[in-house]
Design a protein around this motif. Sequence first.
Motif, PDB file in Angstrom:
ATOM      1  N   CYS A  37      20.636  21.109   8.843  1.00  0.00           N
ATOM      2  CA  CYS A  37      21.534  21.699   7.656  1.00  0.00           C
ATOM      3  C   CYS A  37      22.434  22.771   7.932  1.00  0.00           C
ATOM      4  O   CYS A  37      22.301  23.364   8.757  1.00  0.00           O
ATOM      5  CB  CYS A  37      20.739  22.251   6.466  1.00  0.00           C
ATOM      6  SG  CYS A  37      21.931  22.884   5.039  1.00  0.00           S
ATOM      7  N   LEU A  38      23.866  22.435   7.559  1.00  0.00           N
ATOM      8  CA  LEU A  38      24.947  23.200   8.213  1.00  0.00           C
ATOM      9  C   LEU A  38      25.152  24.428   6.983  1.00  0.00           C
ATOM     10  O   LEU A  38      26.043  25.060   7.429  1.00  0.00           O
ATOM     11  CB  LEU A  38      26.096  22.200   8.299  1.00  0.00           C
ATOM     12  CG  LEU A  38      25.912  21.059   9.229  1.00  0.00           C
ATOM     13  CD1 LEU A  38      27.392  20.080   8.964  1.00  0.00           C
ATOM     14  CD2 LEU A  38      25.844  21.473  10.583  1.00  0.00           C
ATOM     15  N   TYR A  39      24.419  24.602   6.050  1.00  0.00           N
ATOM     16  CA  TYR A  39      24.551  25.559   5.203  1.00  0.00           C
ATOM     17  C   TYR A  39      26.069  25.771   4.769  1.00  0.00           C
ATOM     18  O   TYR A  39      26.686  26.623   4.850  1.00  0.00           O
ATOM     19  CB  TYR A  39      24.287  26.983   5.878  1.00  0.00           C
ATOM     20  CG  TYR A  39      22.841  26.901   6.490  1.00  0.00           C
ATOM     21  CD1 TYR A  39      21.524  26.391   5.862  1.00  0.00           C
ATOM     22  CD2 TYR A  39      22.664  26.972   7.671  1.00  0.00           C
ATOM     23  CE1 TYR A  39      20.317  26.041   6.294  1.00  0.00           C
ATOM     24  CE2 TYR A  39      21.186  26.703   8.376  1.00  0.00           C
ATOM     25  CZ  TYR A  39      20.265  26.172   7.743  1.00  0.00           C
ATOM     26  OH  TYR A  39      19.044  26.057   8.000  1.00  0.00           O
ATOM     27  N   CYS A  40      26.602  24.628   4.288  1.00  0.00           N
ATOM     28  CA  CYS A  40      27.842  24.513   4.111  1.00  0.00           C
ATOM     29  C   CYS A  40      28.338  25.537   2.925  1.00  0.00           C
ATOM     30  O   CYS A  40      27.627  25.802   1.779  1.00  0.00           O
ATOM     31  CB  CYS A  40      28.298  23.114   3.504  1.00  0.00           C
ATOM     32  SG  CYS A  40      27.883  21.842   4.462  1.00  0.00           S
ATOM     33  N   ALA A  43      28.875  24.265  -1.235  1.00  0.00           N
ATOM     34  CA  ALA A  43      28.061  23.191  -0.640  1.00  0.00           C
ATOM     35  C   ALA A  43      27.991  21.833  -1.729  1.00  0.00           C
ATOM     36  O   ALA A  43      27.729  22.078  -2.886  1.00  0.00           O
ATOM     37  CB  ALA A  43      26.476  23.425  -0.612  1.00  0.00           C
ATOM     38  N   PRO A  44      28.427  20.777  -1.348  1.00  0.00           N
ATOM     39  CA  PRO A  44      28.772  19.458  -2.351  1.00  0.00           C
ATOM     40  C   PRO A  44      27.468  18.994  -2.636  1.00  0.00           C
ATOM     41  O   PRO A  44      27.322  18.401  -3.751  1.00  0.00           O
ATOM     42  CB  PRO A  44      29.541  18.590  -1.282  1.00  0.00           C
ATOM     43  CG  PRO A  44      29.199  18.857   0.164  1.00  0.00           C
ATOM     44  CD  PRO A  44      28.951  20.256   0.078  1.00  0.00           C
ATOM     45  N   CYS A  45      26.137  19.123  -1.827  1.00  0.00           N
ATOM     46  CA  CYS A  45      24.806  18.762  -2.116  1.00  0.00           C
ATOM     47  C   CYS A  45      24.641  19.595  -3.619  1.00  0.00           C
ATOM     48  O   CYS A  45      24.078  18.934  -4.656  1.00  0.00           O
ATOM     49  CB  CYS A  45      24.002  19.085  -1.403  1.00  0.00           C
ATOM     50  SG  CYS A  45      23.927  20.600  -0.635  1.00  0.00           S
ATOM     51  N   VAL A  55      20.871  24.319  -2.881  1.00  0.00           N
ATOM     52  CA  VAL A  55      20.180  23.333  -1.634  1.00  0.00           C
ATOM     53  C   VAL A  55      20.348  24.199  -0.233  1.00  0.00           C
ATOM     54  O   VAL A  55      19.254  24.353   0.322  1.00  0.00           O
ATOM     55  CB  VAL A  55      20.773  22.174  -1.596  1.00  0.00           C
ATOM     56  CG1 VAL A  55      20.257  21.195  -0.219  1.00  0.00           C
ATOM     57  CG2 VAL A  55      20.681  21.333  -2.768  1.00  0.00           C
ATOM     58  N   PRO A  56      21.541  24.645   0.299  1.00  0.00           N
ATOM     59  CA  PRO A  56      21.482  25.518   1.433  1.00  0.00           C
ATOM     60  C   PRO A  56      20.467  26.622   1.353  1.00  0.00           C
ATOM     61  O   PRO A  56      19.919  26.900   2.468  1.00  0.00           O
ATOM     62  CB  PRO A  56      23.014  25.790   1.878  1.00  0.00           C
ATOM     63  CG  PRO A  56      23.506  25.430   0.386  1.00  0.00           C
ATOM     64  CD  PRO A  56      22.724  24.529  -0.446  1.00  0.00           C
ATOM     65  N   ILE A  59      16.816  25.410   1.757  1.00  0.00           N
ATOM     66  CA  ILE A  59      16.578  24.906   2.884  1.00  0.00           C
ATOM     67  C   ILE A  59      16.554  25.922   4.045  1.00  0.00           C
ATOM     68  O   ILE A  59      15.546  26.197   4.890  1.00  0.00           O
ATOM     69  CB  ILE A  59      17.811  23.756   3.490  1.00  0.00           C
ATOM     70  CG1 ILE A  59      17.428  22.487   2.775  1.00  0.00           C
ATOM     71  CG2 ILE A  59      17.383  23.359   4.991  1.00  0.00           C
ATOM     72  CD1 ILE A  59      18.687  21.561   2.752  1.00  0.00           C
ATOM     73  N   CYS A  98      25.930  15.005   0.742  1.00  0.00           N
ATOM     74  CA  CYS A  98      25.668  15.755   1.963  1.00  0.00           C
ATOM     75  C   CYS A  98      26.806  15.289   2.965  1.00  0.00           C
ATOM     76  O   CYS A  98      27.222  14.321   3.166  1.00  0.00           O
ATOM     77  CB  CYS A  98      24.196  15.294   2.700  1.00  0.00           C
ATOM     78  SG  CYS A  98      23.961  16.028   4.227  1.00  0.00           S
ATOM     79  N   VAL A  99      27.347  16.381   3.613  1.00  0.00           N
ATOM     80  CA  VAL A  99      28.579  16.243   4.557  1.00  0.00           C
ATOM     81  C   VAL A  99      28.404  15.320   5.673  1.00  0.00           C
ATOM     82  O   VAL A  99      29.384  14.691   6.251  1.00  0.00           O
ATOM     83  CB  VAL A  99      29.104  17.586   4.999  1.00  0.00           C
ATOM     84  CG1 VAL A  99      29.736  18.385   3.744  1.00  0.00           C
ATOM     85  CG2 VAL A  99      28.012  18.288   5.537  1.00  0.00           C
ATOM     86  N   TYR A 100      27.048  15.210   6.189  1.00  0.00           N
ATOM     87  CA  TYR A 100      26.660  14.486   7.139  1.00  0.00           C
ATOM     88  C   TYR A 100      27.122  13.028   6.961  1.00  0.00           C
ATOM     89  O   TYR A 100      27.335  12.196   7.913  1.00  0.00           O
ATOM     90  CB  TYR A 100      25.216  14.369   7.364  1.00  0.00           C
ATOM     91  CG  TYR A 100      24.751  15.566   8.336  1.00  0.00           C
ATOM     92  CD1 TYR A 100      24.828  15.440   9.869  1.00  0.00           C
ATOM     93  CD2 TYR A 100      24.153  16.679   7.786  1.00  0.00           C
ATOM     94  CE1 TYR A 100      24.590  16.348  10.529  1.00  0.00           C
ATOM     95  CE2 TYR A 100      23.701  17.534   8.775  1.00  0.00           C
ATOM     96  CZ  TYR A 100      23.911  17.482  10.435  1.00  0.00           C
ATOM     97  OH  TYR A 100      23.439  18.425  10.962  1.00  0.00           O
ATOM     98  N   ILE A 108      20.833  14.855   5.228  1.00  0.00           N
ATOM     99  CA  ILE A 108      19.635  15.987   5.210  1.00  0.00           C
ATOM    100  C   ILE A 108      18.797  15.303   4.202  1.00  0.00           C
ATOM    101  O   ILE A 108      19.089  14.879   3.104  1.00  0.00           O
ATOM    102  CB  ILE A 108      20.078  17.269   4.864  1.00  0.00           C
ATOM    103  CG1 ILE A 108      21.159  17.842   5.904  1.00  0.00           C
ATOM    104  CG2 ILE A 108      18.795  18.156   4.821  1.00  0.00           C
ATOM    105  CD1 ILE A 108      20.606  18.284   7.389  1.00  0.00           C
ATOM    106  N   ILE A 110      17.112  15.951   1.675  1.00  0.00           N
ATOM    107  CA  ILE A 110      16.934  17.184   0.866  1.00  0.00           C
ATOM    108  C   ILE A 110      15.580  16.944   0.019  1.00  0.00           C
ATOM    109  O   ILE A 110      15.168  17.647  -0.283  1.00  0.00           O
ATOM    110  CB  ILE A 110      18.390  17.329   0.037  1.00  0.00           C
ATOM    111  CG1 ILE A 110      19.299  17.294   0.897  1.00  0.00           C
ATOM    112  CG2 ILE A 110      18.144  18.344  -1.113  1.00  0.00           C
ATOM    113  CD1 ILE A 110      20.923  17.406   0.319  1.00  0.00           C
TER     114      ILE A 110
HETATM  115 FE1  SF4 Z   1      23.138  21.129   4.090  1.00  0.00          FE
HETATM  116 FE2  SF4 Z   1      24.098  18.665   3.735  1.00  0.00          FE
HETATM  117 FE3  SF4 Z   1      24.085  20.377   1.696  1.00  0.00          FE
HETATM  118 FE4  SF4 Z   1      25.700  20.663   3.734  1.00  0.00          FE
HETATM  119  S1  SF4 Z   1      25.947  19.245   2.245  1.00  0.00           S
HETATM  120  S2  SF4 Z   1      24.383  22.224   2.783  1.00  0.00           S
HETATM  121  S3  SF4 Z   1      24.612  20.000   5.334  1.00  0.00           S
HETATM  122  S4  SF4 Z   1      22.420  19.516   2.758  1.00  0.00           S
END
Ligand code: SF4
Length: 445
Positions: A37-40, A43-45, A55-56, A59, A98-100, A108, A110
């Motif tokens: 996880c990038l701990y954005c 966070a869009p999640c 979420v971040p 995680i 998720c940005v991935y 991720i 999640i």
């Molecule tokens: Fe982590 Fe993905 Fe959420 Fe970014 S978008 S905080 S990478 S789970």
Amino acid sequence: MAVRNNRLSAEEYERQFSDIHPPFETHDAALVEANRCLYCYDAPCTKSCPTSINVPKFIKQITTENLKGAAHTILTANIMGGGCSKVCPVEKLCEGACVYNLMEEEPIHIARLQRYATERAIAEKWPLFTRKPSTGKRVAVVGAGPSGLSCAHVLAAEGIDVTVYEKESKGGGLMTYGIAAYKVTPEFCEAEVNFITSIGGIDIQYNKELGKDITIDQLLSAYDAVYLAFGVGLTRQLAIPGEELHGVTDAISFIYDIRNSGYPSVPVGDKVAVIGMGMTAIDAATQARRLGASEVTLVYRRTQQEMPCTEAELDIAKLDGCKIIWLAAPKEIKGENGQVTALVCEVMKLEDPGYGRPAPVPTGETFSLYVDMVIKATGQMPYERMVNCYALDNTQGKLSINNSHTSKPGVFAGGDCVNGGKEVVDAVQAGKDGAKAILQYLFKD
Ligand code: SF4
């Protein structure tokens, strides 16, 4: 319909209905995933979660071995975060955001991480929540499903004494009675309900139905406020000839029987047609296959582009060997000696009505599917009769609310009885909103 119960061995039933999304096998596997996880920031999640789970944060708590903290973060936002980790359409929600995905890499996992933290919390009965001293206020909640339980938990935490009236003999609502058994087990549902009520101050009265055993007026005279979370009821009728034949059932009853009576005792046809393409249709189709039907065909009047289920759900159906016929609508169910023998379908085409979704219109061409069972999964009707009986403002049976208030003073509502049937996670958020509005109402002075 040939009664096809007990057609599989106990081992085969066990295999067919075992967990479709297995958990992480080891702690290290969960840690490796959490560390991706990038701990954005922003966070869009989290933004795409109807209950706004951080979420971040959870995680990160997993990576630092703070599993209790992770479970607390999840369950504070969504008290049914355990169940939701198994049944949420995450590819449309957190994992889809998720940005991935933008990097064309695997998002991720999640839901699996969420499950990793919450399953431990529920199984080991971690006392993550405490209740404020009793305020002396009392609230009645109608329905022990996700919306009702979520509302009850928030209220109980604030020192309100809550009584939940539930028409079934178990809590959990749709989670317990309306979702495929291989997604969430009855044992887990029961443990989750017990976890929620372990905060104290929540008394669930089972086998008590609104309109039969209790009325809203009785509740209003005995409690300071009422929260309605009775969900949606009957499956929408097809209104075509032959609907009364033996072998025609609806998806909710079919899934309910599997959940309630145990799968070996539920009859299933040899050749089954399922009408609809929502998540309930997929659950019914896949479970019919897993019960031993040799052929299952899903019939949908629009195309894959408009289907209500997710691509992941569609893949499950395909992997289970279900066939799909797009652009077909049921026209008639034929039978012999009172038993279904065929489903006659009309071929449809899509036309642009100038607004909303493309409209399916008949082409005049028909075909027959030779089946001995037809499962209707064409959506559910709100409890219109109940809503009208209490003179509550509504639109076609769906309760109308303003900031969770119904048109009756002191009566609040949320979840499927308001929105007509959305995801479990939406119902949980509605319960939180309802509790907030009730607290403002109770302590307005
Ligand atoms: Fe982590 Fe993905 Fe959420 Fe970014 S978008 S905080 S990478 S789970």
